[in-house]
Design an enzyme around this catalytic site. Structure first.
Site, short mmCIF file in Angstrom:
data_model
loop_
_atom_site.label_atom_id
_atom_site.label_comp_id
_atom_site.label_asym_id
_atom_site.label_seq_id
_atom_site.Cartn_x
_atom_site.Cartn_y
_atom_site.Cartn_z
N ARG A 164 22.05 50.73 28.69
CA ARG A 164 22.05 49.31 28.98
C ARG A 164 23.45 48.75 29.20
O ARG A 164 24.33 48.85 28.38
CB ARG A 164 21.42 48.55 27.82
N ARG A 169 22.05 43.97 35.08
CA ARG A 169 21.62 44.77 33.92
C ARG A 169 20.93 46.07 34.36
O ARG A 169 20.29 46.13 35.40
CB ARG A 169 20.73 43.95 33.00
N ASP A 174 16.03 45.86 31.52
CA ASP A 174 15.58 44.81 30.61
C ASP A 174 14.11 45.05 30.31
O ASP A 174 13.33 45.27 31.25
CB ASP A 174 15.65 43.48 31.36
N ASP A 229 11.22 43.05 28.29
CA ASP A 229 10.93 41.80 27.58
C ASP A 229 9.47 41.74 27.16
O ASP A 229 8.57 42.00 27.97
CB ASP A 229 11.19 40.59 28.50
N1 ROI Z 1 16.38 37.73 38.23
C1 ROI Z 1 15.43 38.50 38.75
N2 ROI Z 1 15.06 38.30 40.02
N3 ROI Z 1 14.80 39.47 38.03
C2 ROI Z 1 15.13 39.72 36.72
O1 ROI Z 1 14.55 40.62 36.09
C3 ROI Z 1 16.13 38.92 36.14
N4 ROI Z 1 16.49 39.09 34.83
C4 ROI Z 1 17.39 38.33 34.27
C5 ROI Z 1 18.13 37.26 35.02
C6 ROI Z 1 19.61 37.61 35.02
C7 ROI Z 1 17.91 35.92 34.34
N5 ROI Z 1 17.71 37.14 36.39
C8 ROI Z 1 16.75 37.93 36.92
O2 ROI Z 1 17.66 38.50 32.98
#
Ligand code: ROI
Length: 193
Positions: A104, A113, A116, A118
């Protein structure tokens, strides 16, 4: 509008039965560094391998314009539906370990990143914990979350009963593109179709 027919649902893999109380949990996956498509595919396969957890369904992969700073690459996003006997915090710990395994990197707030993972919805629970808020606080504002989630479960709703299909239209000005469909093999691993 969304490709319901593409979502892959699967029966529980043989030998992986959950005897304890378990919950259906939606996980949002996102990456825009180090081969994002592979990062998300590896992330889904890692979810399938978690203890006390079954992978029930995955969305297609979507490419999406970044929310946040615009001088970063587009993201690859997907949503997986798992069934898990882990508690919310045990699952959070497991997801954070997977994010670390993926090497990460988070360069800046709302920036690039590697991977991620979530927790979007955890059964019908509302969770207010210093480390974890469920439903995910921003999920209703993000097309890259809502569209793949609705591909997996067109009738999904928030714990308060709001149908996610009702909030999707507010996000349709955000750009996302269908990227590829995943195939599930007999062992429960996914690969691009
Ligand atoms: N924007 C997009 N399109 N997809 C994501 O997974 C994503 N994840 C984030 C932030 C940086 C807010 N923007 C993102 O954490």
């Amino acid at each position: 509008m969304f490709a319901t027919a593409n979502a892959h649902h699967r029966a529980a893999p043989a030998g992986k039965s959950l005897t304890m109380q378990s919950h259906n949990v939606y996980i949002g996956l996102g990456s825009n560094l180090d081969n994002p498509t592979q990062q998300v595919i590896d992330g889904i396969n890692a979810l399938a391998a978690l203890r006390e957890t079954q992978l029930l369904a995955t969305s297609s992969l979507y490419a999406s314009a970044p929310i946040g700073p615009q001088d970063q690459p587009p993201f690859i996003n997907a949503v997986a539906l798992i069934k898990t006997a882990l508690t919310p915090i045990a699952l959070l710990d497991a997801l954070q370990a997977l994010e670390q395994d993926a090497g990460r990197v988070r360069k800046r707030h709302w920036g690039e990143r590697t991977l991620d993972l979530d927790i979007l919805l955890f059964g019908e629970q509302t969770i207010e914990h210093p480390r974890l808020k469920v439903p995910h606080p921003f999920m209703c504002e993000r097309r890259f979350v809502l569209e793949p989630l609705l591909e997996v479960s067109p009738h999904a709703h928030l714990p308060n009963g709001t149908a996610l299909s009702q909030v999707l239209p507010e996000t349709l000005t955000q750009e996302i593109w269908h990227h590829c469909t995943l195939a599930l093999d007999s062992l429960g691993s996914v690969a691009p179709q």
